[in-house]
Write a protein that holds these residues in place. Structure first.
Motif, PDB file in Angstrom:
ATOM      1  N   UNK A   1      12.041  -4.069  11.508  1.00 53.50           N
ATOM      2  CA  UNK A   1      11.910  -4.058  10.047  1.00 53.50           C
ATOM      3  C   UNK A   1      10.779  -5.002   9.661  1.00 53.50           C
ATOM      4  N   UNK A   2       9.752  -4.451   9.014  1.00 59.03           N
ATOM      5  CA  UNK A   2       8.631  -5.262   8.575  1.00 59.03           C
ATOM      6  C   UNK A   2       8.353  -5.088   7.107  1.00 59.03           C
ATOM      7  N   UNK A   3       7.125  -5.422   6.693  1.00 64.24           N
ATOM      8  CA  UNK A   3       6.723  -5.293   5.289  1.00 64.24           C
ATOM      9  C   UNK A   3       5.468  -4.439   5.144  1.00 64.24           C
TER      10      UNK A   3
ATOM     11  N   UNK B   1       7.705   1.481  -1.092  1.00 63.64           N
ATOM     12  CA  UNK B   1       7.799   0.246  -1.866  1.00 63.64           C
ATOM     13  C   UNK B   1       6.823  -0.826  -1.374  1.00 63.64           C
ATOM     14  N   UNK B   2       5.797  -0.396  -0.658  1.00 62.97           N
ATOM     15  CA  UNK B   2       4.824  -1.351  -0.137  1.00 62.97           C
ATOM     16  C   UNK B   2       4.138  -2.093  -1.286  1.00 62.97           C
ATOM     17  N   UNK B   3       3.980  -3.404  -1.128  1.00 59.31           N
ATOM     18  CA  UNK B   3       3.435  -4.244  -2.196  1.00 59.31           C
ATOM     19  C   UNK B   3       1.947  -4.008  -2.441  1.00 59.31           C
ATOM     20  N   UNK B   4       1.216  -3.555  -1.433  1.00 60.39           N
ATOM     21  CA  UNK B   4      -0.234  -3.419  -1.539  1.00 60.39           C
ATOM     22  C   UNK B   4      -0.676  -1.988  -1.772  1.00 60.39           C
ATOM     23  N   UNK B   5      -1.922  -1.697  -1.406  1.00 61.99           N
ATOM     24  CA  UNK B   5      -2.450  -0.337  -1.545  1.00 61.99           C
ATOM     25  C   UNK B   5      -1.657   0.594  -0.644  1.00 61.99           C
TER      26      UNK B   5
END
Length: 507
Positions: A182-184, A205-209
């Protein structure tokens, strides 16, 4: 039609110019999402736990699943990732990170300061022997200042520590990172069929592009002879680091993008095994092997000669002058062998991973070159998993041809393995002068002084002929023309999130 592309970029961390070839299609183009791309990889992942992965081929896959406090981009910059910002104290001892708001793990939970502390502490833990990240031995403490702030305090000042903080941030609650990674990152892990494939899916739901392609299938193709067939037959859309010969066999359905691999290809010698425990023997091999001749034979002259364990992307550390230390000299090589007690030469086994065609091709040229000094090299091809266990871990070999990459944008990432006490010192190199210079480099807080000590390490490796250094290989990437957005990095990285489907209507 095959194309090449190139663009000058700045590797700011090492203050030097770096040439990186960029994909034929601009990464700025939005493109459109697709359901899937199939990417060939030459070996299965050796671990799904990012802190325990060893092989560069594994780490480049996990780059898409996991992120650290900071993350490298294709221009060699370190950008804040899980962290929103950071500060480094003037003496280089205290690194303070403010966490990005609302970063999600792939299980939907939010990253906390406790997760960050857990991840760094896990990598630094020495209770079972060496830490998972050797550089983390320098850490004195990891402190949670508040729910958004984490402070990392080093035992000694080190202004060059930031690149190591690309180490993956994992959820503290996950008791099985290997079985349930489990990563981000922009992609989340879905499944793995050992020796067959790994499936990744876009993380919504990735925070970036966000990634452009929904599903990435990583197809294991361990037999180098089937790579071209798989590409031309349509079962694989992309394969990185193919050989020149393989590139020449591709159909017009593919673009061939050209960059550099950013690794140190060499004939690595087990310095603890006879006759390679004699510096004269090692030097003789250096005089007999002609790097330019190898490049001419396997890649139409493409590649960059190197004379020590450093490649050109690390500009200020790279010492081009070492390339001439062992200019081809057959008579000198024979003299050294005679002095060492081998006037008629000797035989040895050259163990090579069969899944990397460039290394196999290089080994075959080396065999022919060494015949000129009466030395017989017998190639033993083994599977990648066997190479990792027999050669890398157990050090049960005489010589091998591989490429060693840098895990981070630091000189230490390439040079630390030659410290006599390093757990990954698979060539069994042992030189007190090297250990002293390396320790001085790590301890210095002055960048110029640190650089000079690292250069001293490179000189020692070259003069001691620790290995027979050859080149930083050219990198040829086969990409089906249906796709665009591929970018080369100054590290051994594949960034799947940048890939996209080319809109046929705007071609």
């Amino acid at each position: 039609m095959k194309t090449k592309a190139g663009k000058k970029v700045l590797l700011t961390l090492v203050c030097a110019a770096l040439t990186i070839a960029l994909g034929a299609c601009s990464g700025d183009k939005a493109g459109k999402e697709s359901s899937q791309i199939t990417i060939g990889i030459p070996q299965d992942v050796d671990s799904l736990d990012p802190h325990k992965a060893v092989a560069a081929g594994t780490k480049e896959v996990l780059f898409n699943v996991f992120e650290g406090l900071v993350k490298p981009d294709s221009e060699g910059n370190l950008n804040d990732a899980v962290a929103e910002s950071h500060t480094i104290s003037e003496d280089g001892k205290v690194y303070t990170f403010t966490l990005r708001e609302g970063v999600k793990f792939h299980d939907g939970t939010t990253v906390t300061a406790e997760d960050v502390k857990y991840s760094i502490d896990r990598c630094a833990d020495t209770s079972n022997g060496d830490p998972l990240v050797s550089a983390f031995l320098a850490i004195d403490s990891v402190n949670i200042i508040d729910e958004k702030t984490v402070e990392i305090v080093l035992k000694e000042g080190n202004t060059d520590f930031l690149p190591y903080l690309t180490a993956a941030i994992l959820p503290a609650a996950n008791e099985n990172p290997e079985g349930n990674p489990i990563g981000t990152g922009p992609y989340k892990y879905v499944s793995r069929s050992p020796q067959e494939n790994v499936i990744l899916e876009k993380f919504d739901e990735y925070w970036g592009t966000p990634a452009n392609i929904d599903t990435v299938k990583l197809q294991v193709i361990a037999n180098a002879d089937t790579i071209v067939t798989s590409l031309n037959g349509g079962s694989v859309d992309m394969f990185a680091r193919i050989s020149q010969a393989q590139a020449d066999q591709l159909s017009d359905d593919f673009d061939v993008l050209e960059g550099t691999m950013n690794l140190v290809q060499a004939m690595y010698l087990n310095n603890a095994k006879e006759p390679f425990n004699d510096v004269r023997v090692r030097q003789a091999l250096c005089y007999a092997v002609d790097p330019q001749g190898i490049m001419d034979m396997i890649s139409d002259g493409k590649g960059t000669q190197i004379g020590s364990s450093m490649f050109p992307s690390f500009g200020k550390y790279y010492m081009e002058e070492l390339n001439d230390l062992y200019a081809t000299n057959i008579e000198k090589a024979k003299e050294l062998l005679t002095e060492a007690g081998y006037p008629d030469g000797f035989s040895f086994t050259l163990t090579v991973p069969s899944n990397y065609q460039q290394h196999v091709d290089t080994a075959q040229v080396i065999v022919e070159q060494l015949k000129e000094i009466g030395v017989t090299a017998n190639i033993q091809l083994i599977e990648w998993e066997s190479w990792l266990s027999d050669v890398y871990s157990d050090r049960n070999y005489e010589a091998t041809v591989v490429g060693v990459d840098a895990s981070s944008l630091t000189a230490a990432a390439l040079l630390s393995r030659f410290d006599s006490t390093a757990s990954n010192n698979f060539i069994n190199f042992n030189d007190p002068a090297y250990d002293e210079a390396y320790e001085a480099a790590v301890a210095s807080a002055d960048d110029d002084e640190k650089t000079e000590y690292y250069k001293e390490c490179e000189k020692i490796l070259a003069e001691d002929a620790a290995n027979v250094y050859i080149q930083d290989l050219p990198s040829f990437v086969a990409l089906n023309k249906k796709y665009g957005g591929y970018e080369f990095y100054p590290l051994y990285v594949q960034d799947f999130a940048k890939l996209y489907i080319v809109d046929e209507q705007t071609e």
